[in-house]
Design an enzyme around this catalytic site. Structure first.
Site, PDB file in Angstrom:
ATOM      1  N   ALA A  65       0.859  -1.184   0.000  1.00 21.80           N
ATOM      2  CA  ALA A  65       0.000   0.000   0.000  1.00 21.80           C
ATOM      3  C   ALA A  65       0.894   1.233   0.000  1.00 21.80           C
ATOM      4  O   ALA A  65       2.067   1.172   0.371  1.00 21.80           O
ATOM      5  CB  ALA A  65      -0.919  -0.013   1.218  1.00 21.80           C
ATOM      6  N   GLU A 113      -1.219  -9.356  -0.205  1.00 24.09           N
ATOM      7  CA  GLU A 113      -2.650  -9.506   0.077  1.00 24.09           C
ATOM      8  C   GLU A 113      -3.474  -9.535  -1.209  1.00 24.09           C
ATOM      9  O   GLU A 113      -4.426 -10.307  -1.323  1.00 24.09           O
ATOM     10  CB  GLU A 113      -3.103  -8.370   0.995  1.00 24.09           C
ATOM     11  CG  GLU A 113      -2.524  -8.507   2.407  1.00 24.09           C
ATOM     12  CD  GLU A 113      -2.676  -7.239   3.239  1.00 24.09           C
ATOM     13  OE1 GLU A 113      -3.106  -7.366   4.400  1.00 24.09           O
ATOM     14  OE2 GLU A 113      -2.347  -6.144   2.736  1.00 24.09           O
TER      15      GLU A 113
END
Length: 259
Positions: A65, A113
């Site tokens: 992220a 993820e």
């Protein structure tokens, strides 16, 4: 929504999704997550696409992220960002078409993820995986604390998450995080080959297989088997079942029509 950070290509029955922020190692900011959401909706509504490949531009799959966006977030802003990522990844996981992650480089944090929200992961020999969030003072926030244990087991997941250790592709293969490892120049073609093999089967049957597997992993075995019987029976209402079995009996090539 105009796509700036994600490229969507359609090649016959297979879609190729490329996260395209190579200067940021394809880091996931809010804008990119929203674009992925748009792409998922596009594929969900396209009856001519039977499978998809997800990869990254440049030398990273997704390096994580976007830390620049996250570093000054408040508690509420962090929670909203986590919910956004989790909602998008869950929608990807529930897409009624199989998605293959072609992990071409770094798949760290949100990148790991994202790969785990796909059905199948194959990796370049140069790929690296990890959940290094604890070293940044946070937890995995886009499903890592839940999906990693489901893929590699509780003990290995806790080790990787607690230590923030980054593992190479061969170790990811050993612990069951990826299905196969290829040389970098072979990866995308192997992913497309796998996607086309899947796309050659009856798409309704593949969709129901995915649904049965995903739902079955969340419930007890008896409930899962009852659901399997339901979707098995549902297949017999499709034209593709009649075509597949008739072609087998008649020893001819089959032509599925997604009906």
């Amino acid at each position: 929504m105009e796509l700036k950070n994600v490229i969507l290509e359609k090649q016959d029955k297979v879609a190729i999704i490329t996260i395209n922020r190579p200067n940021a190692l394809n880091a996931l900011n809010s804008e990119t997550l929203k674009e992925i959401n748009v792409v998922i909706d596009d594929l969900a509504n396209d009856d001519n696409i039977y499978a998809a490949v997800l990869t990254g531009a440049g030398k990273a799959f997704v390096a994580g992220a976007d830390i620049k966006e996250m570093k000054d977030m408040t508690t509420m802003e962090g929670r909203k960002f986590g919910i956004l990522g989790n909602n998008v990844f869950r929608k990807l996981e529930n897409l009624d078409k199989p998605v293959i992650a072609a992990v071409n480089g770094f798949a760290l944090g949100g990148g790991c993820e994202l790969s785990m929200a796909c059905d199948i992961r194959i990796a370049s020999a140069k790929a690296k995986f990890g959940q290094p969030e604890s070293g940044l003072g946070i937890t995995p926030g886009f499903g890592g604390t839940q999906r990693l244990a489901r893929h590699v087991g509780l003990g290995m997941a806790k080790e990787l998450i607690y230590t923030g250790k980054i593992i190479k592709a061969d170790e990811a293969l050993r612990v069951g995080l990826v299905n196969a490892v290829y040389e970098p120049e072979q990866l995308l073609e192997e992913a497309k080959k796998l996607a086309n093999t899947i796309a050659g089967n009856a798409p309704i049957a593949v969709k129901l297989c995915k649904e049965a597997i995903n739902r079955g992993m969340q419930v007890d075995i008896d409930t899962a088997l009852r659901y399997e019987s339901e979707v098995f029976g549902e297949c017999f209402s499709t034209e593709d079942q009649k075509e597949g079995m008739t072609a087998f009996v008649e020893k001819r090539d089959k032509t599925f029509k997604n009906r």
